[in-house]
Write a protein that holds these residues in place. Sequence first.
Motif, mmCIF file in Angstrom:
data_model
loop_
_atom_site.group_PDB
_atom_site.id
_atom_site.type_symbol
_atom_site.label_atom_id
_atom_site.label_comp_id
_atom_site.label_asym_id
_atom_site.label_seq_id
_atom_site.Cartn_x
_atom_site.Cartn_y
_atom_site.Cartn_z
ATOM 1 N N PRO A 20 0.784 -1.241 0.000
ATOM 2 C CA PRO A 20 0.000 0.000 0.000
ATOM 3 C C PRO A 20 0.815 1.290 0.000
ATOM 4 O O PRO A 20 0.370 2.288 -0.564
ATOM 5 C CB PRO A 20 -0.842 -0.131 1.279
ATOM 6 N N SER A 21 1.997 1.277 0.586
ATOM 7 C CA SER A 21 2.795 2.512 0.612
ATOM 8 C C SER A 21 3.564 2.756 -0.677
ATOM 9 O O SER A 21 4.208 3.787 -0.836
ATOM 10 C CB SER A 21 3.781 2.474 1.777
ATOM 11 N N THR A 22 3.527 1.793 -1.580
ATOM 12 C CA THR A 22 4.274 1.888 -2.839
ATOM 13 C C THR A 22 3.283 1.915 -3.993
ATOM 14 O O THR A 22 2.544 0.953 -4.179
ATOM 15 C CB THR A 22 5.204 0.652 -2.993
ATOM 16 N N PRO A 23 3.229 3.001 -4.749
ATOM 17 C CA PRO A 23 2.179 3.103 -5.779
ATOM 18 C C PRO A 23 2.215 2.015 -6.864
ATOM 19 O O PRO A 23 1.180 1.622 -7.358
ATOM 20 C CB PRO A 23 2.424 4.486 -6.394
ATOM 21 N N GLN A 57 -4.988 -8.623 0.980
ATOM 22 C CA GLN A 57 -6.336 -8.059 0.980
ATOM 23 C C GLN A 57 -6.762 -8.051 -0.489
ATOM 24 O O GLN A 57 -5.988 -7.631 -1.354
ATOM 25 C CB GLN A 57 -6.262 -6.632 1.526
ATOM 26 N N ALA A 59 -9.375 -7.119 -3.838
ATOM 27 C CA ALA A 59 -9.857 -5.834 -4.364
ATOM 28 C C ALA A 59 -11.142 -5.383 -3.677
ATOM 29 O O ALA A 59 -11.459 -4.191 -3.660
ATOM 30 C CB ALA A 59 -10.071 -5.941 -5.873
ATOM 31 N N ARG A 80 -5.966 -8.368 -8.250
ATOM 32 C CA ARG A 80 -5.163 -7.305 -7.644
ATOM 33 C C ARG A 80 -5.197 -7.516 -6.128
ATOM 34 O O ARG A 80 -6.280 -7.582 -5.544
ATOM 35 C CB ARG A 80 -5.812 -5.971 -8.019
ATOM 36 N N GLU A 82 -3.465 -6.602 -2.133
ATOM 37 C CA GLU A 82 -2.691 -5.662 -1.327
ATOM 38 C C GLU A 82 -2.007 -6.459 -0.214
ATOM 39 O O GLU A 82 -2.619 -7.360 0.379
ATOM 40 C CB GLU A 82 -3.619 -4.631 -0.660
ATOM 41 N N VAL A 84 -0.902 -6.785 3.416
ATOM 42 C CA VAL A 84 -1.243 -6.177 4.712
ATOM 43 C C VAL A 84 -0.859 -7.128 5.851
ATOM 44 O O VAL A 84 -0.573 -8.300 5.625
ATOM 45 C CB VAL A 84 -2.763 -5.850 4.823
ATOM 46 N N GLY B 18 1.295 7.059 -2.012
ATOM 47 C CA GLY B 18 0.826 5.704 -1.697
ATOM 48 C C GLY B 18 -0.556 5.721 -1.069
ATOM 49 O O GLY B 18 -1.406 4.890 -1.386
ATOM 50 N N ALA B 21 -3.112 6.559 -3.810
ATOM 51 C CA ALA B 21 -3.272 5.444 -4.758
ATOM 52 C C ALA B 21 -4.099 4.329 -4.126
ATOM 53 O O ALA B 21 -5.006 3.777 -4.763
ATOM 54 C CB ALA B 21 -1.900 4.927 -5.191
ATOM 55 N N TYR B 22 -3.807 4.011 -2.864
ATOM 56 C CA TYR B 22 -4.579 2.961 -2.198
ATOM 57 C C TYR B 22 -6.043 3.384 -2.063
ATOM 58 O O TYR B 22 -6.963 2.606 -2.362
ATOM 59 C CB TYR B 22 -4.016 2.637 -0.806
ATOM 60 N N ARG B 25 -7.910 3.053 -5.283
ATOM 61 C CA ARG B 25 -8.179 1.662 -5.662
ATOM 62 C C ARG B 25 -9.353 1.082 -4.884
ATOM 63 O O ARG B 25 -10.004 0.146 -5.332
ATOM 64 C CB ARG B 25 -6.938 0.782 -5.408
ATOM 65 N N HIS B 26 -9.627 1.639 -3.698
ATOM 66 C CA HIS B 26 -10.668 1.066 -2.841
ATOM 67 C C HIS B 26 -11.878 1.979 -2.656
ATOM 68 O O HIS B 26 -12.685 1.779 -1.746
ATOM 69 C CB HIS B 26 -10.054 0.654 -1.498
ATOM 70 N N ALA B 137 -0.467 4.558 4.545
ATOM 71 C CA ALA B 137 -1.250 3.746 3.611
ATOM 72 C C ALA B 137 -1.513 2.355 4.174
ATOM 73 O O ALA B 137 -2.600 1.790 3.994
ATOM 74 C CB ALA B 137 -0.537 3.645 2.259
ATOM 75 N N ALA B 141 -5.118 0.770 4.897
ATOM 76 C CA ALA B 141 -5.465 -0.522 4.282
ATOM 77 C C ALA B 141 -6.009 -1.482 5.340
ATOM 78 O O ALA B 141 -6.995 -2.198 5.105
ATOM 79 C CB ALA B 141 -4.241 -1.119 3.582
ATOM 80 N N VAL B 144 -9.534 -0.422 6.290
ATOM 81 C CA VAL B 144 -10.491 -0.829 5.256
ATOM 82 C C VAL B 144 -10.764 -2.336 5.337
ATOM 83 O O VAL B 144 -11.910 -2.784 5.205
ATOM 84 C CB VAL B 144 -9.971 -0.434 3.848
#
Lengths: 90, 155
Positions: A20-23, A57, A59, A80, A82, A84, B18, B21-22, B25-26, B137, B141, B144
């Motif tokens: 999440p911290s990296t685009p 996680q 989508a 996709r 994530e 976590v 970041g 972007a997160y 996406r959500h 981020a 996450a 969420v």
Amino acid sequence: MAKDDKPHGPPTITVHVYEPSTPDPRDFTWPKTMKVGEAALEAAKAFGLAAEDPTFQNAGGEILDRQKPLVAAGVRDGDRLELVSAGGGV
Amino acid sequence: MTVPRVITIATVEEELPGVKAYAERHGWTVTWDHEGLRLIFEGQHPSNHRALRIIAAVDGYRALPPSWAFEDATTGTPCLPKRGTVAGKQSIFYKGCGICAPFNRRAYKEHGGPHGNWSGPESWLNVHGYARAIRLADMFALIVGHLKASPGTEP
């Protein structure tokens, strides 16, 4: 073709994993039967993270059970995910 | 521990791509209130579709964790997601402090929370064994993810 011979597709899945911290995401290909936790640990290492109990996680926002095989956790080719923490509250 | 305001702003803005972007996406929006040192997320509770605002007060970040709070985005009144089970683990949502995790300043006894056993909020990066997130981020996450398992909001 007999019922038992029904094709199940390739034994691997390719997914796009975000930290999440990296685009930008990275792509990974894993056996469908690999456990979520093992795959997440591999992804964490690739992102250079010393993550504790990492998981994914999806989508839809759901945090996946680390003990389940990827396919049983609902992970599909092209998904996709994530990265976590799997830790809970107290 | 005092963190100069300019350092906090630079730290948050470094993490902001970041976070944005997160959030995108959500399905959440995020606003960076650099005057008030707050990150403001807006979206919906996935179960009851109540409009939610999640606020991270980041003064002192990253010497201190943010202070997280929930409110109804329509009325501005405080609210809290109900607890669910997340992949077999307990929810991070907790009545006493909103989010019971090391990345929430309000979880520490020094800030009115239940945790006197985490060596204080200055030690937040060294607390292990719980829902762990050390960047904004990653924190959002996790929130969420735990919201996804929450059956609703209260009051």
